[in-house]
Design a protein around this motif. Sequence first.
Motif, mmCIF file in Angstrom:
data_model
loop_
_atom_site.group_PDB
_atom_site.id
_atom_site.type_symbol
_atom_site.label_atom_id
_atom_site.label_comp_id
_atom_site.label_asym_id
_atom_site.label_seq_id
_atom_site.Cartn_x
_atom_site.Cartn_y
_atom_site.Cartn_z
ATOM 1 N N LYS A 30 -16.407 8.941 -85.066
ATOM 2 C CA LYS A 30 -16.831 9.783 -83.934
ATOM 3 C C LYS A 30 -17.460 11.072 -84.450
ATOM 4 O O LYS A 30 -18.499 11.505 -83.950
ATOM 5 C CB LYS A 30 -15.637 10.087 -83.039
ATOM 6 C CG LYS A 30 -15.980 10.909 -81.848
ATOM 7 C CD LYS A 30 -14.759 11.188 -80.989
ATOM 8 C CE LYS A 30 -15.137 12.104 -79.843
ATOM 9 N NZ LYS A 30 -13.989 12.635 -79.149
ATOM 10 N N GLU A 31 -16.851 11.674 -85.466
ATOM 11 C CA GLU A 31 -17.398 12.906 -86.030
ATOM 12 C C GLU A 31 -18.766 12.658 -86.661
ATOM 13 O O GLU A 31 -19.692 13.450 -86.490
ATOM 14 C CB GLU A 31 -16.439 13.483 -87.069
ATOM 15 C CG GLU A 31 -16.914 14.796 -87.639
ATOM 16 C CD GLU A 31 -15.944 15.431 -88.609
ATOM 17 O OE1 GLU A 31 -16.277 16.522 -89.113
ATOM 18 O OE2 GLU A 31 -14.875 14.841 -88.888
ATOM 19 N N ILE A 32 -18.918 11.552 -87.358
ATOM 20 C CA ILE A 32 -20.207 11.218 -87.980
ATOM 21 C C ILE A 32 -21.286 11.048 -86.916
ATOM 22 O O ILE A 32 -22.414 11.517 -87.076
ATOM 23 C CB ILE A 32 -20.071 9.957 -88.855
ATOM 24 C CG1 ILE A 32 -19.229 10.277 -90.096
ATOM 25 C CG2 ILE A 32 -21.436 9.409 -89.253
ATOM 26 C CD1 ILE A 32 -18.792 9.066 -90.891
ATOM 27 N N ILE A 33 -20.944 10.398 -85.812
ATOM 28 C CA ILE A 33 -21.915 10.205 -84.723
ATOM 29 C C ILE A 33 -22.307 11.548 -84.119
ATOM 30 O O ILE A 33 -23.487 11.788 -83.827
ATOM 31 C CB ILE A 33 -21.344 9.243 -83.671
ATOM 32 C CG1 ILE A 33 -21.253 7.833 -84.255
ATOM 33 C CG2 ILE A 33 -22.179 9.265 -82.392
ATOM 34 C CD1 ILE A 33 -20.468 6.852 -83.409
ATOM 35 N N ILE A 59 -23.555 20.250 -92.275
ATOM 36 C CA ILE A 59 -23.442 18.821 -91.941
ATOM 37 C C ILE A 59 -23.408 17.988 -93.210
ATOM 38 O O ILE A 59 -22.585 17.084 -93.350
ATOM 39 C CB ILE A 59 -24.599 18.388 -91.012
ATOM 40 C CG1 ILE A 59 -24.399 18.982 -89.619
ATOM 41 C CG2 ILE A 59 -24.697 16.860 -90.950
ATOM 42 C CD1 ILE A 59 -25.568 18.769 -88.672
ATOM 43 N N LYS A 60 -24.293 18.292 -94.153
ATOM 44 C CA LYS A 60 -24.332 17.556 -95.417
ATOM 45 C C LYS A 60 -23.001 17.671 -96.152
ATOM 46 O O LYS A 60 -22.442 16.677 -96.625
ATOM 47 C CB LYS A 60 -25.464 18.073 -96.295
ATOM 48 C CG LYS A 60 -25.586 17.351 -97.630
ATOM 49 C CD LYS A 60 -26.564 18.023 -98.546
ATOM 50 C CE LYS A 60 -25.837 19.163 -99.211
ATOM 51 N NZ LYS A 60 -26.439 19.763 -100.354
ATOM 52 N N GLU A 61 -22.468 18.879 -96.216
ATOM 53 C CA GLU A 61 -21.189 19.091 -96.895
ATOM 54 C C GLU A 61 -20.055 18.332 -96.214
ATOM 55 O O GLU A 61 -19.197 17.747 -96.882
ATOM 56 C CB GLU A 61 -20.869 20.577 -96.975
ATOM 57 C CG GLU A 61 -21.773 21.323 -97.943
ATOM 58 C CD GLU A 61 -21.598 22.828 -97.895
ATOM 59 O OE1 GLU A 61 -20.884 23.352 -97.009
ATOM 60 O OE2 GLU A 61 -22.216 23.509 -98.749
ATOM 61 N N ARG A 62 -20.065 18.315 -94.889
ATOM 62 C CA ARG A 62 -19.004 17.598 -94.166
ATOM 63 C C ARG A 62 -19.122 16.089 -94.375
ATOM 64 O O ARG A 62 -18.115 15.403 -94.549
ATOM 65 C CB ARG A 62 -19.062 17.938 -92.668
ATOM 66 C CG ARG A 62 -17.979 17.282 -91.869
ATOM 67 C CD ARG A 62 -16.603 17.686 -92.356
ATOM 68 N NE ARG A 62 -15.604 16.915 -91.650
ATOM 69 C CZ ARG A 62 -14.435 16.565 -92.146
ATOM 70 N NH1 ARG A 62 -14.073 16.963 -93.341
ATOM 71 N NH2 ARG A 62 -13.596 15.841 -91.450
ATOM 72 N N LEU A 63 -20.343 15.572 -94.382
ATOM 73 C CA LEU A 63 -20.533 14.141 -94.620
ATOM 74 C C LEU A 63 -20.073 13.754 -96.027
ATOM 75 O O LEU A 63 -19.444 12.710 -96.208
ATOM 76 C CB LEU A 63 -21.994 13.748 -94.395
ATOM 77 C CG LEU A 63 -22.467 13.787 -92.937
ATOM 78 C CD1 LEU A 63 -23.975 13.577 -92.868
ATOM 79 C CD2 LEU A 63 -21.734 12.768 -92.097
ATOM 80 N N ALA A 65 -17.759 15.319 -97.707
ATOM 81 C CA ALA A 65 -16.300 15.412 -97.677
ATOM 82 C C ALA A 65 -15.696 14.161 -97.047
ATOM 83 O O ALA A 65 -14.701 13.628 -97.552
ATOM 84 C CB ALA A 65 -15.866 16.660 -96.906
ATOM 85 N N LEU A 66 -16.281 13.696 -95.962
ATOM 86 C CA LEU A 66 -15.787 12.473 -95.324
ATOM 87 C C LEU A 66 -15.940 11.273 -96.256
ATOM 88 O O LEU A 66 -15.050 10.425 -96.339
ATOM 89 C CB LEU A 66 -16.530 12.214 -94.006
ATOM 90 C CG LEU A 66 -16.163 13.126 -92.846
ATOM 91 C CD1 LEU A 66 -17.142 12.944 -91.694
ATOM 92 C CD2 LEU A 66 -14.740 12.863 -92.382
#
Length: 78
Positions: A30-33, A59-63, A65-66
Amino acid sequence: MDVKTTKSAHSVKPVSDGMAHIMGSISDLKEIIELQAIMDGLSTKRNLDKQDSLILIQIKERLFALENLKAKDSISSD
């Protein structure tokens, strides 16, 4: 009676762990979407300002991290 209860408790643990893993995966998806929707909105702009660039970096950093979190989960579950 205690033996039966103990066997039930042991068989429930993997199921509950599996459900927690599934719920975590759904939350991550859901977060990625949501992040993709923000990126799609920014991609329609003709020019990006400084704030837009910072958002893209976050956004790049969070992706990443995920992705790293899922890689660690994959290794630990093997």
